[in-house]
Design a protein around this motif. Structure first.
Motif: not given
Length: 229
Positions: A1-13
């Protein structure tokens, strides 16, 4: 999984980063207009206070201001609360970040707006006053619509720099895009990929901003260039 699923968190930031940028812009515009008016005032005290503000703020690194106003402000609140026997409230990182960035870029906006106002033909403002318009009405009906065209190039540059400066709020604990990215980097152990994503998001924001500001500049310049030919 891309960035181990942290992409939504970065987009939230990233969404919070945009909120900080927009709110900071409002603060900087208000301070910039006040500073420009002070610099053009007849009172020497107002002129010197505006000059001191723009010179000192622009001469100190943004990160230093962030630490000074956040941690120094908290210490001042603690001292005042202790003196009156009250509980000291914690400074909200969001408010602190917005006010600090707005305070910093208010100094740059001061010079932007002062130059723009000075570019408006003085005779037009004098004509408005002679017609019986109040100074406030002269500003909003005559000066402001024309100064926008002169201010836009410098304003656009200030906005682009302001957007990138929002990365500083991560150092005071605000969960912006950089803060989320630091967390993702530590867990995924993929710093290059994480920060490339952050760079791409910042690039997207600035690119959209440039397109929008260029369109706005073109709109305000309609009919002006032709008349100058």
């Amino acid at each position: 999984m891309f960035l181990q699923g942290y992409l939504p968190s970065i987009l939230e930031g990233a969404a919070l980063t945009l909120e900080v940028a927009a709110a900071s812009l409002v603060v900087s515009v208000v301070l910039g207009l006040i500073g420009a008016m002070f610099k053009m005032a007849h009172s020497r005290a107002l002129v010197w206070s505006a000059e001191l503000y723009s010179t000192v703020v622009r001469g100190v690194p943004d990160l230093v201001w962030m630490f000074l106003l956040f941690f120094g402000g908290q210490m001042l609140i603690n001292d005042i609360a202790e003196r009156f026997g009250l509980g000291a409230p914690e400074i909200n990182p969001m408010i602190a970040g917005v006010l600090t960035i707005g305070f910093i870029f208010g100094a740059y906006m001061t010079e932007t707006f002062r130059g723009a106002i000075m570019s408006v033909p003085k005779g037009q403002m004098e004509a408005g006053a002679a017609y019986g318009m109040s100074p406030l009405r002269v500003f909003f009906r005559i000066t402001a619509p024309q100064m926008v065209r002169f201010a836009l190039p410098s304003f656009s540059n200030n906005w682009l720099v302001l957007v990138k400066s929002t990365a500083l709020v991560s150092v005071i604990g605000l969960n912006d895009m950089m803060y989320k990215a630091d967390t993702a980097k530590s867990i995924t152990q993929e710093p290059f990929t994480v920060y490339m994503v952050v760079a791409a998001i910042y690039l997207l924001i600035t690119t959209v901003s440039i397109v929008a500001l260029n369109a706005l500049n073109k709109r305000y310049s309609t009919g002006v260039r032709e008349s100058e030919l």
